[in-house]
Design an enzyme around this catalytic site. Structure first.
Site, PDB file in Angstrom:
ATOM      1  N   GLU A 151       0.874  -1.162   0.000  1.00 37.27           N
ATOM      2  CA  GLU A 151       0.000   0.000   0.000  1.00 37.27           C
ATOM      3  C   GLU A 151       0.918   1.221   0.000  1.00 37.27           C
ATOM      4  O   GLU A 151       1.814   1.319   0.842  1.00 37.27           O
ATOM      5  CB  GLU A 151      -0.892   0.018   1.252  1.00 37.27           C
ATOM      6  CG  GLU A 151      -1.853   1.180   1.166  1.00 37.27           C
ATOM      7  CD  GLU A 151      -2.801   1.310   2.353  1.00 37.27           C
ATOM      8  OE1 GLU A 151      -2.786   0.476   3.251  1.00 37.27           O
ATOM      9  OE2 GLU A 151      -3.556   2.304   2.333  1.00 37.27           O
ATOM     10  N   ARG A 208       5.826 -13.582   9.305  1.00 36.96           N
ATOM     11  CA  ARG A 208       6.392 -12.232   9.202  1.00 36.96           C
ATOM     12  C   ARG A 208       7.811 -12.234   9.717  1.00 36.96           C
ATOM     13  O   ARG A 208       8.148 -12.973  10.631  1.00 36.96           O
ATOM     14  CB  ARG A 208       5.596 -11.255  10.074  1.00 36.96           C
ATOM     15  CG  ARG A 208       4.401 -10.671   9.423  1.00 36.96           C
ATOM     16  CD  ARG A 208       3.711  -9.740  10.402  1.00 36.96           C
ATOM     17  NE  ARG A 208       4.107  -8.346  10.217  1.00 36.96           N
ATOM     18  CZ  ARG A 208       3.586  -7.562   9.288  1.00 36.96           C
ATOM     19  NH1 ARG A 208       2.682  -8.026   8.458  1.00 36.96           N
ATOM     20  NH2 ARG A 208       3.965  -6.303   9.179  1.00 36.96           N
ATOM     21  N   LYS A 220       4.993   0.103   9.590  1.00 29.96           N
ATOM     22  CA  LYS A 220       4.939   1.390   8.914  1.00 29.96           C
ATOM     23  C   LYS A 220       4.313   2.457   9.798  1.00 29.96           C
ATOM     24  O   LYS A 220       4.734   3.603   9.797  1.00 29.96           O
ATOM     25  CB  LYS A 220       4.092   1.253   7.648  1.00 29.96           C
ATOM     26  CG  LYS A 220       4.913   1.190   6.379  1.00 29.96           C
ATOM     27  CD  LYS A 220       4.030   1.281   5.160  1.00 29.96           C
ATOM     28  CE  LYS A 220       3.259   0.007   4.919  1.00 29.96           C
ATOM     29  NZ  LYS A 220       2.524  -0.036   3.672  1.00 29.96           N
TER      30      LYS A 220
END
Ligand code: ATP
Ligand code: MG
Length: 542
Positions: free
Chosen positions: A31, A256, A266
């Site tokens: 994104e 992850r 982020k």
């Protein structure tokens, strides 16, 4: 180095063998609401390397369905970061270019009685969905007619409905144990300007609806994502099936990447930038690819670290020393060896002729002859590292200079410290020493063994440099929010000196300062000042 076997690679192999697919197509779907960090590097490297190992393709696709937080600046930096890591996407796409098709697909759901416009308040919707232990409650709008839903959805699209006044929801199962299946919201209204589509759209698809359609449109065969999307998989499959997408991608989750003492979100990184805790997204302490690059990390070392740490189905925390080791392995092979002192202590060689400077020709790298040599000066005044001197030899293992002791200076002579000169406050001002002309490097002198070998910089031609030395911005064991945990002292500077050759290096060039570590020239460097970032020390301090 290529990707090791792992559970995803096995699935791909089977899918090719059984002819379920004739080609592997993956994608990396960021994104554009921030800069990429080293966690994203795991997703990037995994997607590209897996597809590459089967001669397949990897798309870069911006998952740009949330106009308020996204920006073209992030788009451009994501592209440049991926290229810096060494990968070229087979195609660069924008989810927002599929908005027309997504809208059509949403209409298919409505016409099948599988989606409805809900005018309940966001809070009511949340409450009606219930919680894991309790069943959800059906919305009073759930059983509107198909026609009414079509009309209302059209009105939403035409900007006739206010932001927040209604949403489109998939009609699935309000009593599902999987919260994601309890009539998820699939479209919402937003009048924000979109960085890629401008003001074309005022309704925006939600991630869980958009993502599977994006994958299916691009013919992605294996849609790899991190573990937190596992519970979303039934919804992913539902959307692909019920919107009647011709191609069926398969979502596979992997663990992850987390590195100890490293902020890998982020949202938090953005907070550090916005609250000016760091100098920007490329602050050398940031685990962003821009930060790591400025710090001097190489794409080769990052790739090696990711590939060596493997891919597992569970989330894992990796010791940061693994990344340091990958850096040392990579830099060792290419960085020229220079000399610099971080914390200078002056030494005057009393028996060396005044006003004489001799130049010593020294190779730049012991194993890479093609790098050539450079000249380093030697004269009566030198700097050594303050921590390389003790008044008295503290123990047998101590292999540095002390009063009355003799050490070898790299590439030069043996010197013996003869006197310590103090300042008024009692601290050491400078040292006096004598050198032995017989001991010149390369002369084969072996009549005495010095008490170790240390580095130095000749004083009259020494180039002043600022050393930037970094530590973790936060420690895992400390609690509290990111701002209160932030370590203000995680960026230390030292005023030191480097040998003249340093001025021939450019920003981002790397070198090893003997006995200190690997360094790179920071972007703040200009014609008047040189800033040098410590990438990693020579040996692990653990
Ligand atoms: P963050 O959690 O830092 O905000 P994100 O997941 O929201 O990151 P996206 O832009 O959505 O950021 O991520 C793009 C891709 O990168 C996703 O497929 C995501 O699974 C993957 N990814 C993000 N962080 C990690 C990580 N730490 N380890 C592995 N993959 C990651
Ligand atoms: Mg995310």
């Amino acid at each position: 180095m290529s990707i090791q076997s792992n559970f995803i690679k096995s699935i791909m192999e089977t899918d090719l063998e059984t002819k379920k697919h004739s080609e592997i197509i993956t994608r990396f779907p960021p994104e554009p609401n921030g800069f990429l960090h080293i966690g994203h590097a795991r997703a990037i490297i995994t997607n590209f390397e897996l597809a590459n190992s089967f001669g397949g393709k990897t798309n870069l696709r911006f998952d740009d369905t949330n106009p308020s937080k996204e920006d073209d600046i992030f788009v451009q930096n994501i592209i440049s970061d991926i290229r810096w890591l060494g990968y070229e996407p087979d195609g660069i796409y924008y989810a927002s270019d599929y908005f027309e098709e997504m809208y059509e697909r949403a209409c298919i759901l409505i016409k099948k009685g599988l989606a409805y416009v809900d005018e309940s308040s966001p809070e009511d919707i949340k409450n009606m969905r219930g919680s894991t232990g309790t069943k959800g409650v059906e919305s009073p709008y759930r059983n509107r007619s198909i026609d009414e839903n079509m009309t209302l959805f059209q009105a939403m699209k035409d900007g006739k409905k206010e932001e927040g006044s209604c949403v489109l929801r998939a009609k699935i199962d309000m009593s599902s144990p999987n919260m994601n299946m309890r009539d998820p919201v699939i479209y919402r209204i937003s009048f924000d300007h979109h960085h890629h589509r401008g003001n074309d759209w005022v309704i925006y698809p939600m991630y869980d609806f958009a993502h599977p359609i994006e994958d299916a449109i691009e013919g992605i065969t294996h849609s790899l994502c991190s573990l937190e999307f596992e519970d979303h998989r039934p919804l992913y499959d539902w959307v692909v099936r019920e919107t009647e997408m011709p191609k069926v991608p398969r979502q596979i989750e992997f663990g992850r990447l987390t590195i100890e003492n490293t902020v890998m979100s982020k949202r938090y990184l953005r907070q550090l930038v916005e609250e000016n805790k760091v100098v920007g997204w490329d602050d050398p302490r940031m685990p962003t690819l821009k930060g790591l690059r400025r710090r001097g990390y190489t794409p080769e070392a990052i790739r090696r670290f990711i590939l060596e740490s493997g891919l597992s189905k569970i989330n894992s925390t990796i010791d940061s020393s693994m990344l340091d080791a990958a850096l040392r392995d990579d830099l060792n092979l290419k960085a020229p060896r220079l000399m610099a002192v971080k914390d200078p202590l002056k030494v005057i060689i009393t028996n060396y002729p005044e006003n004489q400077v001799e130049m010593l020709e020294v190779e730049l790298h012991p194993d890479i002859e093609s790098l050539g040599t450079r000249s380093i000066p030697f004269s009566r005044e030198l700097y050594i590292e303050r921590e390389d001197f003790e008044i008295e030899k503290p123990n047998k293992k101590y292999k540095r200079l002390y009063l009355g002791g003799e050490v070898r200076l790299f590439h030069a002579y043996f010197i013996t410290c003869t006197k310590v000169i103090y300042k008024k406050d009692g601290s050491i001002d400078y040292l006096e020493a004598t050198y032995d002309i017989e001991t010149k490097s390369g002369s084969g002198f072996d009549a005495r063994k010095p008490n170790g070998t240390i580095h130095f910089v000749e004083a009259t031609q020494a180039v002043p440099v600022t050393f930037n030395v970094f530590g973790p911005m936060v420690l895992d064991e400390e609690e509290g929010d990111i701002i209160s945990r932030f370590k203000e002292d995680s960026w230390q500077t030292y005023q030191g000196y480097a040998e003249p050759y340093i001025t021939s290096l450019n920003i981002e060039d790397k070198c090893q300062f003997k006995r200190l570590g690997f360094y790179t020239i920071d972007k703040e460097t200009n014609n008047h000042e040189i800033f040098i970032n410590e990438i990693v020390t020579l040996k692990s301090s653990k």
